[in-house]
Write an enzyme that holds these catalytic residues in place. Structure first.
Site, PDB file in Angstrom:
ATOM      1  N   ASP A 281      28.211  18.482  35.962  1.00 23.53           N
ATOM      2  CA  ASP A 281      28.156  19.502  36.766  1.00 23.53           C
ATOM      3  C   ASP A 281      28.838  19.204  38.275  1.00 23.53           C
ATOM      4  O   ASP A 281      28.463  18.181  38.790  1.00 23.53           O
ATOM      5  CB  ASP A 281      26.764  19.723  37.041  1.00 23.53           C
ATOM      6  CG  ASP A 281      26.068  20.803  38.108  1.00 23.53           C
ATOM      7  OD1 ASP A 281      26.878  21.187  38.726  1.00 23.53           O
ATOM      8  OD2 ASP A 281      25.139  21.247  37.711  1.00 23.53           O
TER       9      ASP A 281
ATOM     10  N   LYS B 250      27.169  29.294  44.365  1.00 22.18           N
ATOM     11  CA  LYS B 250      27.282  28.373  45.539  1.00 22.18           C
ATOM     12  C   LYS B 250      28.672  28.514  46.141  1.00 22.18           C
ATOM     13  O   LYS B 250      28.843  29.663  46.647  1.00 22.18           O
ATOM     14  CB  LYS B 250      26.974  26.842  45.187  1.00 22.18           C
ATOM     15  CG  LYS B 250      25.698  26.856  44.385  1.00 22.18           C
ATOM     16  CD  LYS B 250      24.307  27.180  44.983  1.00 22.18           C
ATOM     17  CE  LYS B 250      23.226  26.846  44.338  1.00 22.18           C
ATOM     18  NZ  LYS B 250      22.936  27.316  42.969  1.00 22.18           N
TER      19      LYS B 250
ATOM     20  N   ARG C   6      30.749  42.988  26.801  1.00 25.80           N
ATOM     21  CA  ARG C   6      29.933  41.762  26.433  1.00 25.80           C
ATOM     22  C   ARG C   6      31.058  40.788  25.961  1.00 25.80           C
ATOM     23  O   ARG C   6      30.772  39.470  26.321  1.00 25.80           O
ATOM     24  CB  ARG C   6      28.603  41.807  25.362  1.00 25.80           C
ATOM     25  CG  ARG C   6      28.062  40.637  25.128  1.00 25.80           C
ATOM     26  CD  ARG C   6      26.619  40.760  24.609  1.00 25.80           C
ATOM     27  NE  ARG C   6      26.838  42.062  23.492  1.00 25.80           N
ATOM     28  CZ  ARG C   6      27.153  41.719  22.406  1.00 25.80           C
ATOM     29  NH1 ARG C   6      27.863  40.619  21.914  1.00 25.80           N
ATOM     30  NH2 ARG C   6      27.123  42.612  21.633  1.00 25.80           N
TER      31      ARG C   6
ATOM     32  N   TYR D 276      19.898  18.793  39.259  1.00 30.08           N
ATOM     33  CA  TYR D 276      19.240  20.205  39.380  1.00 30.08           C
ATOM     34  C   TYR D 276      17.978  20.352  38.958  1.00 30.08           C
ATOM     35  O   TYR D 276      18.107  20.249  37.692  1.00 30.08           O
ATOM     36  CB  TYR D 276      20.313  21.297  39.400  1.00 30.08           C
ATOM     37  CG  TYR D 276      19.689  22.709  39.742  1.00 30.08           C
ATOM     38  CD1 TYR D 276      19.238  23.057  40.825  1.00 30.08           C
ATOM     39  CD2 TYR D 276      19.991  23.620  38.519  1.00 30.08           C
ATOM     40  CE1 TYR D 276      18.726  24.122  41.119  1.00 30.08           C
ATOM     41  CE2 TYR D 276      19.251  24.873  38.684  1.00 30.08           C
ATOM     42  CZ  TYR D 276      18.568  25.144  40.209  1.00 30.08           C
ATOM     43  OH  TYR D 276      18.207  26.378  40.329  1.00 30.08           O
TER      44      TYR D 276
END
Length: 380
Positions: free
Chosen positions: A169, A194, A46, A98
């Site tokens: 972004d 993406k 982690r 978004y």
């Protein structure tokens, strides 16, 4: 090395005897330590995993960034950055972002005592009028879904003058076409689902930063929140990055041809693509980016039916997301930006006639033929 070479040879090198050209997948939750006073770089996955570290380093090299963090999704990346905010802080965001980002800002912020303000045009925003509790500017450029362009240099400089963090972004362009950190931004976020991954088969997010203090805070939050990318998906993300430049060149070439076709077709009222000289911020885009990407939006004229157009397409699948090898079309008002109130949709220009196309890597003649046939079927 240049971008294309870094994409193939960057990141960690396999330090095992086999010297694999692809960095290995370390499917281990924990790592043995030599002694109590000698902890190694990797302790628990982690916090850090070799395969994840490889793609973090790779993405950072491509960004000209000092540090990279990889998360389980684009929204995990955005949430990580918003984790820097405290009760009483305020965020400025551009008016079309978004839908997931908007859902977070408009719903989750209030529970944590954080405020937000929508800015309709950052290029003409006066930062001297910003409230004293504004601690972050969050912009998408190009924006989703109207492909609006924000002057990153100008906004970053003005924000820095007021000691406000600038977050960009950069999902639509990636570091191949635009590097916001080099333009003055403090943090860059991506839905690596993406273009970075590029094959519609994994979810991933990236956060890029140069500042040591910011990185320490974000690294702590990454370990604490636990929204990390698995070793297998980290491997797949690194594999996708190897062909990023090739794919983006083809995405852009196809998108440019589609945008030109739409611009000349009587069925189309508006074309939103920053590569077109008719785009209102075309010159800003030319000043800060090396390309325009593979996404564009259109608005059909009244004599054509959007639903029939979508149903007439054979190559373009009706689906959310973008950046994979296949062409996709979506209806932002009901699919990606449905969390926007109808009043806000209408104010921004996200109406039932607006369609967003993510142009894929199919042959350009097949793409144009598919669109042409669908528009014929859509004529009322």
């Amino acid at each position: 090395m240049r971008y294309e070479s870094i994409a193939i040879h960057g990141g960690r090198m396999d330090d095992r005897e086999k010297k694999a050209v692809n960095y290995p997948i370390y499917l281990s939750s924990t790592f043995a330590q030599p002694s109590l006073d000698q902890f190694q770089e990797f302790v628990y996955s982690r916090g850090n995993n070799p395969t994840r570290s490889n793609v973090e380093n790779l993405a950072a090299e491509l960004e000209d960034a000092k540090y990279g963090l990889v998360l389980a999704s684009g929204m995990a990346a955005t949430s990580l950055v918003f984790g820097l905010l405290k009760q009483g802080d305020k965020v400025l965001i551009n008016n079309n972002v978004y839908g997931g980002t908007w859902r977070f800002v408009s719903n989750v912020f209030a529970d944590h005592g954080i405020e937000y303000e929508i800015v309709n045009d950052f290029n003409n925003y006066n930062f001297d009028t910003a409230d004293s509790n504004v601690k972050m500017v969050f912009i998408e450029t190009p924006s989703n879904p109207l492909l609006e362009i924000t002057d990153i240099r100008k906004v970053s400089a003005e924000a820095k003058r007021k000691e406000i963090l600038t977050v960009v972004d950069n999902t639509f362009l990636t570091s191949y076409f635009q590097k916001p950190l080099n333009l003055g931004a403090d943090i860059v976020v991506y839905s690596a689902t993406k273009y970075y991954a590029g094959h519609s088969d994994i979810l991933a997010g990236l956060v890029m930063v140069n500042n040591d203090e910011l990185y320490a805070k974000l690294k702590f939050l990454q370990n604490t929140y636990g929204g990390i990318l698995s070793p297998i998906d980290s491997f797949l993300l690194a594999r996708g990055i190897k062909t990023l430049s090739l794919r983006l060149d083809r995405h852009q070439k196809n998108a440019w041809l589609v945008a030109q076709y739409f611009q000349q077709h009587p069925a189309v009222k508006n074309v939103y693509y920053p590569g077109l000289k008719s785009h209102k911020n075309h010159e800003i885009q030319r000043s800060q980016a090396d390309g325009d990407g593979g996404v564009l939006s259109i608005r059909l004229n009244d004599g054509w039916d959007s639903k029939k157009f979508i149903e007439g397409l054979k190559i373009f699948d009706l689906a959310v997301s973008l950046g994979g090898v296949e062409s996709l079309i979506c209806h932002p008002a009901s699919m990606t930006h449905e969390s926007y109130a109808l009043e806000l949709q209408n104010k921004i220009g996200i109406d039932n006639k607006l369609l967003r196309l993510a142009v894929g890597l199919e042959h350009q003649e097949d793409i144009l033929e598919d669109i042409s046939n669908a528009l014929k079927e859509a004529k009322i």
